[in-house]
Design a protein around this motif. Structure first.
Motif, PDB file in Angstrom:
ATOM      1  N   TYR A  33       0.882  -1.172   0.000  1.00 57.21           N
ATOM      2  CA  TYR A  33       0.000   0.000   0.000  1.00 57.21           C
ATOM      3  C   TYR A  33       0.908   1.207   0.000  1.00 57.21           C
ATOM      4  CZ  TYR A  33      -3.826  -3.028   1.485  1.00 57.21           C
ATOM      5  OH  TYR A  33      -4.781  -3.994   1.548  1.00 57.21           O
TER       6      TYR A  33
ATOM      7  N   THR B   1       4.180   1.216   2.187  1.00 54.69           N
ATOM      8  CA  THR B   1       4.234   0.097   3.148  1.00 54.69           C
ATOM      9  C   THR B   1       4.094  -1.227   2.419  1.00 54.69           C
ATOM     10  OG1 THR B   1       2.052   0.974   3.630  1.00 54.69           O
ATOM     11  CG2 THR B   1       3.498   0.558   5.521  1.00 54.69           C
TER      12      THR B   1
ATOM     13  N   ALA C 115       2.690  -4.375   2.996  1.00 56.21           N
ATOM     14  CA  ALA C 115       1.800  -5.044   3.944  1.00 56.21           C
ATOM     15  C   ALA C 115       2.075  -6.545   3.950  1.00 56.21           C
ATOM     16  CB  ALA C 115       0.351  -4.759   3.587  1.00 56.21           C
TER      17      ALA C 115
ATOM     18  N   SER D 197       0.848  -5.380  15.778  1.00 58.26           N
ATOM     19  CA  SER D 197      -0.118  -4.608  15.011  1.00 58.26           C
ATOM     20  C   SER D 197       0.538  -4.057  13.743  1.00 58.26           C
ATOM     21  CB  SER D 197      -0.631  -3.466  15.876  1.00 58.26           C
ATOM     22  OG  SER D 197      -1.676  -2.835  15.229  1.00 58.26           O
TER      23      SER D 197
ATOM     24  N   LYS E 178      -1.379  -9.195   9.047  1.00 58.60           N
ATOM     25  CA  LYS E 178      -2.211 -10.379   9.275  1.00 58.60           C
ATOM     26  C   LYS E 178      -3.557 -10.253   8.562  1.00 58.60           C
ATOM     27  CE  LYS E 178      -2.150  -9.645  13.739  1.00 58.60           C
ATOM     28  NZ  LYS E 178      -1.389  -8.401  13.879  1.00 58.60           N
TER      29      LYS E 178
ATOM     30  N   ARG F 142      -7.338 -11.071   3.914  1.00 55.88           N
ATOM     31  CA  ARG F 142      -8.127 -10.430   2.862  1.00 55.88           C
ATOM     32  C   ARG F 142      -7.715 -10.930   1.488  1.00 55.88           C
ATOM     33  NH1 ARG F 142      -8.866  -4.894   5.564  1.00 55.88           N
ATOM     34  NH2 ARG F 142      -7.097  -4.116   4.403  1.00 55.88           N
TER      35      ARG F 142
ATOM     36  N   GLU G 229      -9.296 -12.007  14.280  1.00 59.34           N
ATOM     37  CA  GLU G 229      -9.464 -11.607  15.673  1.00 59.34           C
ATOM     38  C   GLU G 229     -10.923 -11.736  16.107  1.00 59.34           C
ATOM     39  OE1 GLU G 229      -7.363  -8.278  17.045  1.00 59.34           O
ATOM     40  OE2 GLU G 229      -6.127  -8.132  15.251  1.00 59.34           O
TER      41      GLU G 229
ATOM     42  N   HIS H   6      -4.450 -11.675  18.600  1.00 59.58           N
ATOM     43  CA  HIS H   6      -3.444 -10.897  19.310  1.00 59.58           C
ATOM     44  C   HIS H   6      -3.043 -11.586  20.597  1.00 59.58           C
ATOM     45  CE1 HIS H   6      -3.730  -6.768  17.411  1.00 59.58           C
ATOM     46  NE2 HIS H   6      -2.466  -7.060  17.525  1.00 59.58           N
TER      47      HIS H   6
HETATM   48  N1  LIG Z   1      -6.447  -0.318   2.722  1.00 59.03           N
HETATM   49  C1  LIG Z   1      -5.226   0.038   3.125  1.00 59.03           C
HETATM   50  N2  LIG Z   1      -4.653   1.163   2.635  1.00 59.03           N
HETATM   51  C2  LIG Z   1      -3.406   1.525   3.020  1.00 59.03           C
HETATM   52  N3  LIG Z   1      -2.654   0.851   3.888  1.00 59.03           N
HETATM   53  C3  LIG Z   1      -3.170  -0.274   4.418  1.00 59.03           C
HETATM   54  C4  LIG Z   1      -4.473  -0.732   4.065  1.00 59.03           C
HETATM   55  N4  LIG Z   1      -4.717  -1.865   4.754  1.00 59.03           N
HETATM   56  C5  LIG Z   1      -3.608  -2.105   5.492  1.00 59.03           C
HETATM   57  N5  LIG Z   1      -2.683  -1.151   5.290  1.00 59.03           N
HETATM   58  C6  LIG Z   1      -1.328  -1.113   5.904  1.00 59.03           C
HETATM   59  O1  LIG Z   1      -0.745  -2.358   5.730  1.00 59.03           O
HETATM   60  C7  LIG Z   1      -0.079  -2.767   6.913  1.00 59.03           C
HETATM   61  C8  LIG Z   1      -0.636  -4.092   7.391  1.00 59.03           C
HETATM   62  O2  LIG Z   1      -1.970  -3.909   7.817  1.00 59.03           O
HETATM   63  P1  LIG Z   1      -2.856  -5.073   8.418  1.00 59.03           P
HETATM   64  O3  LIG Z   1      -4.213  -4.532   8.626  1.00 59.03           O
HETATM   65  O4  LIG Z   1      -2.744  -6.264   7.563  1.00 59.03           O
HETATM   66  O5  LIG Z   1      -2.155  -5.324   9.804  1.00 59.03           O
HETATM   67  P2  LIG Z   1      -2.581  -6.322  10.971  1.00 59.03           P
HETATM   68  O6  LIG Z   1      -1.455  -7.228  11.188  1.00 59.03           O
HETATM   69  O7  LIG Z   1      -3.906  -6.912  10.702  1.00 59.03           O
HETATM   70  O8  LIG Z   1      -2.665  -5.307  12.186  1.00 59.03           O
HETATM   71  P3  LIG Z   1      -3.662  -5.346  13.444  1.00 59.03           P
HETATM   72  O9  LIG Z   1      -3.090  -6.360  14.368  1.00 59.03           O
HETATM   73  O10 LIG Z   1      -3.520  -3.959  14.007  1.00 59.03           O
HETATM   74  O11 LIG Z   1      -5.012  -5.654  12.948  1.00 59.03           O
HETATM   75  C9  LIG Z   1      -0.264  -1.651   7.903  1.00 59.03           C
HETATM   76  O12 LIG Z   1       0.907  -0.863   7.878  1.00 59.03           O
HETATM   77  C10 LIG Z   1      -1.429  -0.884   7.388  1.00 59.03           C
HETATM   78  O13 LIG Z   1      -1.310   0.473   7.713  1.00 59.03           O
END
Ligand SMILES: Nc1ncnc2c1ncn2[C@@H]1O[C@H](COP(=O)(O)OP(=O)(O)OP(=O)(O)O)[C@@H](O)[C@H]1O
Ligand SMILES: [Mg+2]
Lengths: 347, 515
Positions: free
Chosen positions: A13, A16, A18, A38, A42, A47, A161, A194
């Motif tokens: 993204y 980043t 992801a 976080s 994940k 997704r 989660e 988590h």
């Molecule tokens: N739609 C999006 N647009 C831009 N950046 C995104 C988007 N979705 C996720 N990100 C970025 O991608 C990275 C991974 O996000 P993700 O939601 O997969 O994390 P996570 O492991 O599920 O975190 P959490 O434990 O907080 O839910 C993060 O840095 C997030 O900011």
């Protein structure tokens, strides 16, 4: 036979990453827990597997069927992959029956019986079928969401989660009931959580993510006791890190000689021990330490120990049974159960 | 299982929406472009000569005086009423809250008609300020009461436990939390004072808006009217800037989890009944006077006033315009609303402000812009239905946007994803999930726009094709001829058309609290 194979999945993204070259194989009927700090990717991983998002690169293959090959993906609604979000995402304009039946075919024979079966499966009262989602408690909503996803007999179930919105007491009972249901249904499941305890007890396979990378995957016991690095170790529990010298057999440190797999390394290294590996006794064996602090936690205590050797102070915490605990301030002998883990040179 | 086809997601929906929202934003920038263009075209010398006149100074003084005489009393009244209806044990509080909002259903120019025809010598600043307070008080009362209800009583308890006296608690804890609501409501009222034509024309109090329309009607589209419009827009900008300064940059959010407990109501003791005097007095002025006047004129006119053929025709025309305006505005705002809920980014926020700013522009400026553009560039469109509807769309775009956003926010993307994971394709998801959930919000947005159109006077007067008669313009024509009896049924119909909007706004203000 392997069921789900993810290979080289990447997704960015903007700046980043992801997901960064994530590969994982999931056996049929097994339960995978994904843990990670976080923002470690994940949710993005789930997704991509569910088909809500296309990866930039990499493939998703379920039972030999390619679901994603780089940005080319199969539509989510044809994948037969169940998804339960953090808050359940029940349709607020439909009652419980409407939600449960949403994924069933319109002409499904015995619809009423199916609904009864589903509501029984998640151990809810059939009287709830006519309730609206906002008339259910958080735990009930989560169980309806699970039943709704199970109604279509998905080949794979993804849980993001699912229990984090519930409070601690409820959480445990809902988790147990959900685990039972999933086992009964025999569905391959990937759950993001988590909660380290949740992950360790739920999973057949534990996957650890950090910064979009899958840093380790394996049996929970394996990952807990042989983490690839200290961050992974700390994600799953407490750890004590000490400096040590590698010997011909094992290592030596302030605690004396400890068993360890050295893998042919030599020189100095850092080792990791879990706090529950320590044994305290009044009679020995082992070097002596002073009890600086005791944090009583019921069956167990976290004991902070201070060890002075050659003028250098070492402080560490041991988790020991709280019965027959020596007094605060007294000197005890510390011995170590099992082997120490050698951390990588960077760890 | 047959092999599933793989496809690249091209995000067609997102791109189309961006394109459409961009188009709408471009249209919405038309009035701003007009202002810039006349500023350039007129040139410094002429502009200065047109602006640096005693007449303009007079209008500026009038406008300032009007704002100063209206806003402070309106704010104090709104605070007092909100406190009484939301935080005290005054009997019948929720009914009185309705009563306080009800004057919204009386269009401002009908309110002043009621006063003028009751007291024919009621003119000038005091009259203007009084009628303005009565007509626009609900715009302040609604947000202040909403915020008053939302206040977390725990904060007040915390302040008390820190040794603050009740008076100091109000000053240091309660009022700061109401600041955003007071500023927002005050800005809305202030902008209405600048933009309103009918109210002040009827009461013969000159403002920029009345002067622009006089100028326009006497000499058509002279540079003089345009320059006045420029000054008017600057006044609006000044007001917005002032609000921005006063509002401060603090955000007051509740920290911690869980819904706030409803605040306890203060016992008024022996003031319980006397306190009723305030809301009842305002209601009798803001609702009683129009009711009295209207029933008097209706009785004087007898059955004949209802049997004018023109009345039915005007009603039909009004409904037609309202429906067209509502459909067009909602269609124009839909892409933006979708983007700002589903794909917020810096670009969409910019587009959104392009959609929202016309809400702060007086209708007369929008109308002048469209007159100028059609006369100079697209003459066949001058004084056509299309142009009027475009004016409605521009003026009511923000209103449509707010309503639509709320509607679309009812459908978080997670629900659509859940539907997809349950095997519904995008089209069936739209039908089974998105539409049923968003429909109430969309319908409410349409209703709000339609009712705004139904009582619109200024732009309709300036832009409608010759011979067009809506309820508002016909009412206006009749009152200009001092035929108050014949005008009364038009006023009644406009009030009836506005009632649902009033109920809707009141309900919305309450609902945001439960969310
Ligand atoms: N739609 C999006 N647009 C831009 N950046 C995104 C988007 N979705 C996720 N990100 C970025 O991608 C990275 C991974 O996000 P993700 O939601 O997969 O994390 P996570 O492991 O599920 O975190 P959490 O434990 O907080 O839910 C993060 O840095 C997030 O900011
Ligand atoms: Mg997540």
């Amino acid at each position: 036979m392997t069921r789900l194979v993810l290979s080289g999945l990447s997704k960015r993204y903007g700046a980043t990453a992801a997901l960064d070259a994530v590969s994982l194989a999931v056996e049929r009927g097994s339960r995978v827990a994904i843990v990670g700090p976080s923002g470690s990717g994940k949710t993005t991983l789930l997704r991509v597997v569910a088909g809500f998002e296309a990866p930039d690169a990499g493939t998703v293959v379920l039972d030999g069927q390619v679901l994603a090959d780089g940005p080319a993906i199969a539509p989510a609604h044809r994948r037969r992959i169940g998804f339960v979000a953090q808050d359940g995402a029940l349709f607020p304009h439909l009652d419980v029956a409407g939600n449960l039946g949403f994924g069933l075919e319109r002409d499904e024979p015995d619809r009423a019986r199916r609904l009864r079966e589903l509501i029984d499966l998640v151990e809810l009262d059939p009287a709830m079928l006519s309730r609206k989602p906002h008339e259910l408690s958080g735990g009930q909503q989560q169980r309806v969401a699970l039943a709704r996803a199970l109604a279509r007999k998905p080949a794979l179930m993804l849980l993001d989660e699912p229990f984090s919105a519930l409070d601690t007491g409820l959480r445990e009972s809902v988790r147990e009931s959900v685990t039972r249901v999933l086992a009964k249904a025999g569905v391959t499941t990937i759950m993001v959580t988590h909660d380290q305890g949740e992950a360790l007890s739920f999973a057949d396979q534990l996957a650890v993510m950090r910064g979009g990378r899958l840093v380790q995957a394996g049996r929970p016991y394996e990952v807990y006791w042989r983490p690839v690095d200290i961050e992974t170790a700390l994600l799953l529990g407490n750890a004590v890190v000490l400096d040590a010298t590698i010997e011909a057999v094992g290592v030596s440190c302030v605690l004396g000689r400890l068993a360890a797999e050295t893998g042919g390394r030599s020189g100095r290294a850092r080792i990791m021990l879990r706090p529950e590996q320590f044994r305290l006794s009044l009679a020995g064996p082992g070097p002596q330490a002073v009890i600086e602090d005791i944090d009583f936690r019921g069956g167990q205590c976290a004991v902070t120990l201070l060890m002075v050797r050659d003028g250098a102070e070492t402080r560490f915490t041991a988790h020991v049974p709280s019965m027959d605990l020596p007094e605060l301030g007294s000197a005890v002998f510390v011995s170590v159960n099992g082997a120490a883990l050698l951390l990588g040179r960077t760890g | 299982m047959p092999a599933l086809p793989l496809r690249r997601q091209r995000n067609l929906a997102g791109r189309t929406m961006l394109l459409l929202a961009g188009g709408a934003a471009l249209c919405a920038l038309l009035p701003l472009g007009f202002i810039g263009w006349i500023a350039i075209e007129t040139g410094w010398q002429t502009a200065l000569a047109l602006i640096w006149r005693p007449r303009v100074g007079e209008l500026l003084a009038n406008t300032l005086l009007l704002e100063i005489c209206t806003l402070p009393p309106a704010i104090l009244l709104a605070l007092a009423l909100a406190w009484l209806t939301e935080r005290s044990d005054m009997p019948g509080a929720s009914f009185l809250s309705w009563l306080t909002v009800a004057p919204l259903a009386v269009p401002a120019f009908v309110q002043s008609y009621a006063w003028v025809s009751l007291f024919p010598r009621f003119h000038g600043l005091p009259a203007a300020a009084l009628v303005s307070v009565l007509a626009y008080l609900p715009f302040l009362y609604l947000p202040v009461a909403a915020q008053m209800r939302r206040l977390d009583p725990e904060l007040e308890h915390a302040a008390a436990s820190l040794g603050q006296s009740p008076a100091r608690i109000v000053l240091r804890v309660v009022l700061p939390q109401l600041r955003l609501a007071v500023c927002g409501g005050g800005l809305l009222v202030g902008l209405h004072l600048l933009a309103e034509y009918g109210l002040y024309a009827m009461i013969r109090f000159d403002t920029f808006t009345t002067a622009i329309i006089d100028q326009f009607q006497s000499s058509y589209n002279g540079p003089a009217a345009n320059m006045l419009a420029g000054v008017l827009v600057l006044s609006c900008a000044g007001l917005i800037g002032l609000e921005w300064l006063l509002r401060g940059h603090a955000r007051y959010a509740r920290i911690g989890s869980g819904a706030p407990r409803p605040a306890p109501r203060r016992k008024l003791g022996r003031w319980r009944l006397p306190a009723l005097a305030l809301p009842l007095a305002l209601a009798s002025l803001g609702l009683g006077v129009p009711a009295l006047t209207l029933s008097r004129w209706l009785m004087a006119g007898g059955d004949a006033s209802w049997q004018q053929g023109a009345l039915a025709a005007a009603m039909a025309t009004t409904l037609g315009y309202a429906a067209a305006g509502a459909l067009a505005a909602v269609a124009a705002a839909l892409p933006m609303a979708w983007l700002s809920v589903r794909a917020p980014s810096r670009a969409t926020r910019f587009l959104e402000s392009c959609h929202s700013y016309p809400g702060a522009l007086p209708g007369v400026v929008v109308a002048l812009a469209l007159v100028t553009v059609t006369v100079r560039i697209a003459l066949p469109l001058y004084q056509t239905v299309a142009t009027v509807v475009l004016a409605y769309v521009l003026m009511l775009l923000p209103r449509a946007l707010v309503g639509l956003r709320a509607g679309i926010a009812q459908v978080p993307i997670e629900l659509e994803r859940a539907a997809a994971s349950l095997g519904r394709n995008p089209a069936r998801t739209l039908l089974a999930v998105t539409l049923p959930l968003a429909a109430p919000g969309i319908a409410a947005a349409m209703a709000l726009v339609a009712m705004g159109v139904a009582t619109e006077l200024t732009a309709t007067l300036l832009l409608a094709p010759n011979g067009t008669r809506t309820l508002a313009t016909e009412f206006w024509a009749l009152t200009s001829e001092l035929d108050y009896a014949k005008a009364a049924p038009y006023a009644v119909l406009m009030i009836l058309l506005s009632l649902p909007m009033t109920a809707l706004l009141h309900a919305q203000a309450r609902k945001t609290l439960n969310a």
